[in-house]
Enzyme design. Sequence first.
Site, PDB file in Angstrom:
ATOM      1  N   CYS A  66      53.913  -6.480  61.721  1.00 18.47           N
ATOM      2  CA  CYS A  66      52.565  -5.999  61.376  1.00 18.47           C
ATOM      3  C   CYS A  66      51.800  -7.043  60.557  1.00 18.47           C
ATOM      4  O   CYS A  66      52.345  -7.678  59.653  1.00 18.47           O
ATOM      5  CB  CYS A  66      52.674  -4.694  60.594  1.00 18.47           C
ATOM      6  N   CYS A  70      51.311  -5.068  53.160  1.00 18.34           N
ATOM      7  CA  CYS A  70      51.741  -3.987  52.254  1.00 18.34           C
ATOM      8  C   CYS A  70      53.069  -4.386  51.588  1.00 18.34           C
ATOM      9  O   CYS A  70      54.062  -4.635  52.285  1.00 18.34           O
ATOM     10  CB  CYS A  70      51.911  -2.693  53.040  1.00 18.34           C
ATOM     11  N   CYS A  73      56.429  -2.637  52.468  1.00 16.06           N
ATOM     12  CA  CYS A  73      56.792  -2.334  53.852  1.00 16.06           C
ATOM     13  C   CYS A  73      57.661  -3.396  54.526  1.00 16.06           C
ATOM     14  O   CYS A  73      57.280  -4.562  54.628  1.00 16.06           O
ATOM     15  CB  CYS A  73      55.531  -2.113  54.675  1.00 16.06           C
ATOM     16  N   CYS A 110      56.515  13.055  64.715  1.00 17.14           N
ATOM     17  CA  CYS A 110      55.595  12.049  64.180  1.00 17.14           C
ATOM     18  C   CYS A 110      55.981  10.685  64.755  1.00 17.14           C
ATOM     19  O   CYS A 110      57.149  10.312  64.735  1.00 17.14           O
ATOM     20  CB  CYS A 110      55.704  11.971  62.661  1.00 17.14           C
ATOM     21  N   CYS A 142      52.060  14.131  65.603  1.00 16.65           N
ATOM     22  CA  CYS A 142      51.376  13.341  64.573  1.00 16.65           C
ATOM     23  C   CYS A 142      51.540  11.862  64.926  1.00 16.65           C
ATOM     24  O   CYS A 142      52.605  11.450  65.391  1.00 16.65           O
ATOM     25  CB  CYS A 142      51.989  13.631  63.204  1.00 16.65           C
ATOM     26  N   CYS A 202      46.866  13.873  57.664  1.00 17.54           N
ATOM     27  CA  CYS A 202      48.110  13.776  56.909  1.00 17.54           C
ATOM     28  C   CYS A 202      47.929  12.563  56.006  1.00 17.54           C
ATOM     29  O   CYS A 202      47.847  11.433  56.503  1.00 17.54           O
ATOM     30  CB  CYS A 202      49.279  13.585  57.875  1.00 17.54           C
ATOM     31  N   ARG A 274      54.763  17.338  51.779  1.00 20.20           N
ATOM     32  CA  ARG A 274      56.019  16.897  52.419  1.00 20.20           C
ATOM     33  C   ARG A 274      56.816  15.987  51.487  1.00 20.20           C
ATOM     34  O   ARG A 274      56.320  14.958  51.033  1.00 20.20           O
ATOM     35  CB  ARG A 274      55.696  16.171  53.736  1.00 20.20           C
TER      36      ARG A 274
HETATM   37  N1  SAM Z   1      50.728   0.925  60.018  1.00 19.26           N
HETATM   38  C1  SAM Z   1      50.321   2.241  59.808  1.00 19.26           C
HETATM   39  C2  SAM Z   1      49.757   2.472  58.429  1.00 19.26           C
HETATM   40  O1  SAM Z   1      50.043   1.721  57.525  1.00 19.26           O
HETATM   41  O2  SAM Z   1      49.034   3.444  58.272  1.00 19.26           O
HETATM   42  C3  SAM Z   1      51.408   3.264  60.062  1.00 19.26           C
HETATM   43  C4  SAM Z   1      52.836   2.990  59.673  1.00 19.26           C
HETATM   44  S1  SAM Z   1      53.165   2.823  57.929  1.00 19.26           S
HETATM   45  C5  SAM Z   1      54.859   2.320  57.965  1.00 19.26           C
HETATM   46  C6  SAM Z   1      53.178   4.529  57.337  1.00 19.26           C
HETATM   47  C7  SAM Z   1      53.441   4.784  55.886  1.00 19.26           C
HETATM   48  O3  SAM Z   1      54.824   4.628  55.594  1.00 19.26           O
HETATM   49  C8  SAM Z   1      52.779   3.888  54.878  1.00 19.26           C
HETATM   50  O4  SAM Z   1      51.447   4.231  54.655  1.00 19.26           O
HETATM   51  C9  SAM Z   1      53.618   4.139  53.619  1.00 19.26           C
HETATM   52  O5  SAM Z   1      53.048   5.189  52.877  1.00 19.26           O
HETATM   53  C10 SAM Z   1      54.966   4.567  54.191  1.00 19.26           C
HETATM   54  N2  SAM Z   1      55.998   3.564  53.862  1.00 19.26           N
HETATM   55  C11 SAM Z   1      56.193   2.380  54.464  1.00 19.26           C
HETATM   56  N3  SAM Z   1      57.216   1.706  53.891  1.00 19.26           N
HETATM   57  C12 SAM Z   1      57.682   2.492  52.900  1.00 19.26           C
HETATM   58  C13 SAM Z   1      58.726   2.335  51.943  1.00 19.26           C
HETATM   59  N4  SAM Z   1      59.462   1.241  51.878  1.00 19.26           N
HETATM   60  N5  SAM Z   1      58.949   3.337  51.058  1.00 19.26           N
HETATM   61  C14 SAM Z   1      58.180   4.457  51.112  1.00 19.26           C
HETATM   62  N6  SAM Z   1      57.174   4.652  51.994  1.00 19.26           N
HETATM   63  C15 SAM Z   1      56.917   3.681  52.877  1.00 19.26           C
HETATM   64 FE1  SF4 Z   2      51.770  -2.475  58.628  1.00 17.82          FE
HETATM   65 FE2  SF4 Z   2      53.721  -1.439  57.181  1.00 17.82          FE
HETATM   66 FE3  SF4 Z   2      51.327  -1.771  56.096  1.00 17.82          FE
HETATM   67 FE4  SF4 Z   2      51.668   0.098  58.041  1.00 17.82          FE
HETATM   68  S1  SF4 Z   2      52.568   0.096  55.998  1.00 17.82           S
HETATM   69  S2  SF4 Z   2      50.002  -1.359  57.842  1.00 17.82           S
HETATM   70  S3  SF4 Z   2      53.237  -0.924  59.266  1.00 17.82           S
HETATM   71  S4  SF4 Z   2      52.688  -3.391  56.824  1.00 17.82           S
END
Ligand code: SAM
Ligand code: SF4
Length: 333
Positions: A66, A70, A73, A110, A142, A202, A274
């Site tokens: 991606c 973040c 992530c 989801c 979802c 959500c 949740r």
């Molecule tokens: N890329 C899209 C986005 O960011 O909206 C969808 C996928 S993203 C992985 C969905 C959510 O997963 C993120 O907004 C975050 O809140 C949660 N998430 C991702 N990595 C995480 C982690 N290591 N611990 C807890 N929550 C996490």
């Molecule tokens: Fe990409 Fe992960 Fe950020 Fe979602 S949370 S936008 S998958 S880097």
Amino acid sequence: MTLLESKFLDLVDVSVRHDWDVSEIVSLLEKPLMNLLWEAQSIHRKANPGYKVQLASLLSVKTGGCEEDCAYCPQSMHNSSDVTGQPDLEVAQVLERARAAKDSGADRFCMGWAWREIRDGKPFEAMLSMVSGVRELGLEACVTAGMLTDEQAFRLAKAGLTSYNHNLDTSPEHYGQIISTRTYQERLETLGRVRSAGITICCGGIIGMGESVNDRASLLKVLANLNPHPESVPINALVAVEGTPLEDLAAVDSLEIVRMIATARILMPYSRVRLSAGRENLSREAQILCLQAGANSIFYGDTLLTTDNPAIAEDRELLSQAGVQVNWDVCDK
Ligand code: SAM
Ligand code: SF4
Ligand code: DTB
């Protein structure tokens, strides 16, 4: 319900407000735990009678690679976790997983895409087929896939999408410490497009990313002041994954999660709160406290997107020990 219980619940105020300020929310988060639990539980029992817990299964359709940065992530290409870009799952594979989730008792399916934003073309057409296929199985559907346009939101709604997950993650003030490739405002605009298309929202966040109590309150303020409230509010505890900038952060204290859930329940009485990522670090007792404090959904299934979640058998035992209601008819068939 006994007469005494019903007389007590008659006195509980579950008015829905959208004008919370941060100091009121900080006071809730910092209340003596017993009092906070009492208030949250009273509101929860009145607004959502019967302690019914929704089981949401999660599947990563497009994993890794991606463009966003973040800090939490493992799927960001800016981070050096073991998660690498994978070929996207195909419609038939996803629907097979959705059917298996339904057979194990899930109510909601989801699907996640590690994208900054949805692009038109073959993968989006496949997403629409996945959504309609999941709905045909009788499950809520979802999707979480980053930003989207009005047209894409409209097409997802037409395919039958129940809900779009788009988290705000943390407070507006702390956001810049966690993500630099997009703004809070962009997140809010996507949520507005989803709402206008008639899809439920959500939207929640993550605790344990070095934020203050004020930041937690500030995130909850943004969520609770959305009108209407998000229909689902995922509360995640950071899963600190090796190779991400947050890898060394200590797991958040479980009572902090209980407090966050209880406060979310008080602020958004009718939303589905949740208990999301991070359950692997929670004892059975801490999870039961979260349910008692007002969590009425969990992610159910052995994996989240790329990290582990408690095993199905373990969750079934936990939920039956807690005496909450789930869709057992499906599980036991
Ligand atoms: N890329 C899209 C986005 O960011 O909206 C969808 C996928 S993203 C992985 C969905 C959510 O997963 C993120 O907004 C975050 O809140 C949660 N998430 C991702 N990595 C995480 C982690 N290591 N611990 C807890 N929550 C996490
Ligand atoms: Fe990409 Fe992960 Fe950020 Fe979602 S949370 S936008 S998958 S880097
Ligand atoms: C949400 O709030 N949490 C889920 C879901 N929505 C998409 C994702 C949690 C991801 C945890 C880290 C991982 O498994 O990659």
